[in-house]
Design a protein around this motif. Structure first.
Motif, PDB file in Angstrom:
ATOM      1  N   GLN A  69      40.176  41.967  39.872  1.00  0.00           N
ATOM      2  CA  GLN A  69      40.833  41.648  38.612  1.00  0.00           C
ATOM      3  C   GLN A  69      39.874  40.822  37.766  1.00  0.00           C
ATOM      4  OE1 GLN A  69      44.717  39.946  39.894  1.00  0.00           O
ATOM      5  NE2 GLN A  69      45.504  41.986  39.454  1.00  0.00           N
ATOM      6  N   GLY A  78      49.306  44.820  45.625  1.00  0.00           N
ATOM      7  CA  GLY A  78      50.373  45.707  46.096  1.00  0.00           C
ATOM      8  C   GLY A  78      51.388  45.904  45.004  1.00  0.00           C
ATOM      9  N   ASN A 235      44.170  49.052  38.747  1.00  0.00           N
ATOM     10  CA  ASN A 235      44.804  49.882  37.724  1.00  0.00           C
ATOM     11  C   ASN A 235      44.054  51.194  37.521  1.00  0.00           C
ATOM     12  OD1 ASN A 235      46.763  47.943  37.298  1.00  0.00           O
ATOM     13  ND2 ASN A 235      45.699  46.986  35.596  1.00  0.00           N
TER      14      ASN A 235
HETATM   15  P1  AMP Z   1      49.552  44.477  36.364  1.00  0.00           P
HETATM   16  O1  AMP Z   1      48.793  43.458  35.584  1.00  0.00           O
HETATM   17  O2  AMP Z   1      50.880  44.829  35.758  1.00  0.00           O
HETATM   18  O3  AMP Z   1      48.747  45.685  36.687  1.00  0.00           O
HETATM   19  O4  AMP Z   1      49.920  43.765  37.755  1.00  0.00           O
HETATM   20  C1  AMP Z   1      49.001  43.225  38.636  1.00  0.00           C
HETATM   21  C2  AMP Z   1      49.677  42.907  39.943  1.00  0.00           C
HETATM   22  O5  AMP Z   1      50.732  41.958  39.748  1.00  0.00           O
HETATM   23  C3  AMP Z   1      50.325  44.092  40.629  1.00  0.00           C
HETATM   24  O6  AMP Z   1      50.219  43.910  42.012  1.00  0.00           O
HETATM   25  C4  AMP Z   1      51.764  44.008  40.168  1.00  0.00           C
HETATM   26  O7  AMP Z   1      52.641  44.634  41.041  1.00  0.00           O
HETATM   27  C5  AMP Z   1      51.984  42.516  40.137  1.00  0.00           C
HETATM   28  N1  AMP Z   1      52.999  42.108  39.166  1.00  0.00           N
HETATM   29  C6  AMP Z   1      52.908  42.092  37.819  1.00  0.00           C
HETATM   30  N2  AMP Z   1      54.026  41.634  37.263  1.00  0.00           N
HETATM   31  C7  AMP Z   1      54.889  41.372  38.259  1.00  0.00           C
HETATM   32  C8  AMP Z   1      56.218  40.875  38.339  1.00  0.00           C
HETATM   33  N3  AMP Z   1      56.918  40.545  37.257  1.00  0.00           N
HETATM   34  N4  AMP Z   1      56.750  40.729  39.562  1.00  0.00           N
HETATM   35  C9  AMP Z   1      56.069  41.028  40.675  1.00  0.00           C
HETATM   36  N5  AMP Z   1      54.825  41.487  40.676  1.00  0.00           N
HETATM   37  C10 AMP Z   1      54.223  41.662  39.493  1.00  0.00           C
END
Ligand code: AMP
Ligand code: MG
Length: 457
Positions: A69, A78, A235
């Motif tokens: 990231q 996950g 992603n």
């Molecule tokens: P993203 O930035 O949406 O691609 O998310 C990055 C990581 O954070 C992934 O593992 C997502 O499943 C987790 N994630 C993002 N938002 C949430 C949330 N509100 N609750 C739980 N996990 C989250």
């Protein structure tokens, strides 16, 4: 039955979805629903799309992955708010926002209405543009309060893709030294999604195919002015589908340095960085395949990325300019036009669309001079359908931030969801004229010029 489940317990956790309160179906993608042969009325679709009922008795599961990231390795991520709920016609069905999973890392497992509307519309827009993407079958709203910078409401998007496997899935097992699982995962993907890579050099061929498809996806992003915003390796889809819509943006005023994610202070994921970032991400994938592919071979595959990218990108740009015949000065001609757009702060998509109706282009002297060169170049073109073909690659409608924002505000403030349907239709066929909807092609109004998007979703 989910094919992914056959991988076994090292790859996911079984979960129970946590439904929202007072759910309602905001919109559904009828064409996709037919394609998936889902024989469900709206009431039954809502139950499934809201996570209130299992799909064909399938056990929902959250998959485990890692990822880089913003350049930093995170050993375990996950599906923190997503889960696979089933499979139809070879497409996985996934819910985003249906509650916590063992991988939520303290977060709430929810997705807010605002970001869900954006994902829903952008999936349709990308698909309409012919760019490989996950799709969205439905958008469900609720009255459940979700806390972000302010109180919002929870929503769920039902996403579909042949597979939701990410580069990060490989990175997780590589970091743990679990080489058997890496092999198992690679074999699973090759068998199901890259059947042409089952020969003697299967893993090299597989990496080559992922590299090629990723270059193709990125070429489309660059040609259509799409900025993903968060190109972390978690992603990046192993099928090279545009995946995980967050603070994305379509370029409006031409600006190659566009950073659409307000939280990306260094501009790591700026528009013009995307081709390089994708290669960096592919190198992380190659690293995690080190137990299967000899380093020298991996390197020679990655070295082909640039060629793929240039080949695909130039083809798309030539199509956009209607230059089917080859001529030495074409790159210069295209480059000079982009330079003019930059200098005169012109709208990228509208300007390219206007190339098929040059009388609509800016009458400024710089453009007039360029246009003369262009018109004399066009004399070499023989295809009588040139203008029609150009209109099939230069969209009239893109998901402008202010259009999404207008739909979001109507939904949030007035519980009026009609705008979502209007945008969905325009964006699903963005090359058509849609007479009477010219105002959806306008450049952003003053109130929307400084809209900022963060990772908060
Ligand atoms: P993203 O930035 O949406 O691609 O998310 C990055 C990581 O954070 C992934 O593992 C997502 O499943 C987790 N994630 C993002 N938002 C949430 C949330 N509100 N609750 C739980 N996990 C989250
Ligand atoms: Mg993600």
């Amino acid at each position: 039955m989910l094919d992914f489940a056959s991988l076994g317990a090292d790859f996911f956790a079984e979960i129970t979805t946590q439904p929202l309160e007072n759910t309602f179906l905001i919109h559904k993608n009828q064409a996709l629903k037919s394609q998936l042969q889902l024989d469900l009325d709206d009431k039954s679709l809502l139950k499934i799309a809201a996570g209130e009922q299992k799909f064909a008795g399938t056990q929902p599961l959250a998959s485990i992955y890692a990822g880089h990231q913003f350049g930093h390795f995170v050993p375990q991520l996950g599906d923190g708010r997503c889960c696979l709920i089933g499979q139809a016609q070879g497409q996985e069905l996934s819910l985003k926002g249906a509650g916590q999973t063992p991988f939520s890392r303290g977060a709430d497992g929810r997705a807010v209405l605002r970001s869900s509307i954006r994902e829903y519309l952008c999936s349709a827009a990308m698909n309409g543009l012919g760019i490989a993407t996950t799709q969205a079958l439905s958008l469900v709203g609720s009255s459940t309060q979700v806390y972000r910078e302010q109180i919002e409401t929870g929503a769920i998007v039902l996403r579909t893709a042949p597979s939701h496997i990410r580069f990060g899935h490989f990175e997780l097992f590589a970091a743990r030294g679990q080489v058997a699982q890496i092999k198992q995962l690679a074999d699973f993907i090759i068998k199901n999604y890259y059947p042409d890579c089952q020969g003697k050099n299967r893993y090299v061929d597989f990496l080559n195919e992922v590299t090629k498809r990723t270059a193709l996806m990125i070429s489309h992003w660059q040609a259509q002015g799409f900025t993903h915003g968060v190109m972390n390796t978690d992603n990046m889809s192993i099928l090279a589908l545009t995946l995980d819509y967050g603070p994305f943006g379509f370029m409006e005023t031409y600006n190659p340095g566009l950073v659409c994610n307000h939280s990306d202070h260094e501009g790591r994921y700026a528009f013009d960085q995307q081709p390089g970032v994708a290669l960096w991400n592919l190198a992380r994938l190659a690293d995690s395949l080190a137990s299967l592919i000899d380093a020298k071979q991996a390197k020679s595959v990655l070295e082909k990325y640039q060629n793929y990218l240039v080949k695909y990108y130039s083809k798309l740009m030539r199509q956009k300019f209607g230059l089917m015949e080859k001529s030495d000065d074409d790159n210069l001609l295209i480059g000079d036009f982009l330079q003019l757009l930059l200098q005169h702060k012109k709208d990228y998509s509208n300007s390219l669309r206007q190339l098929s109706e040059p009388e609509k282009l800016d009458s400024n002297a710089d453009f007039a001079t360029w246009l003369k060169r262009y018109q004399s170049r066009l004399e070499q073109e023989k295809n009588a359908n040139r203008i029609t073909l150009m209109k099939q690659i230069n969209p009239k409608f893109i998901l402008r931030n202010y259009l999404a924002e207008t739909a979001i505000r109507k939904a949030e403030n007035d519980k009026n969801y009609a705008e979502i349907g209007v945008l969905f239709d325009l964006l699903s066929s963005p090359f058509d004229e849609h007479l009477g909807f010219e105002n959806y092609t306008f450049e952003p109004p003053d109130w929307a010029k400084n809209l900022q998007l963060s990772c908060s979703s």
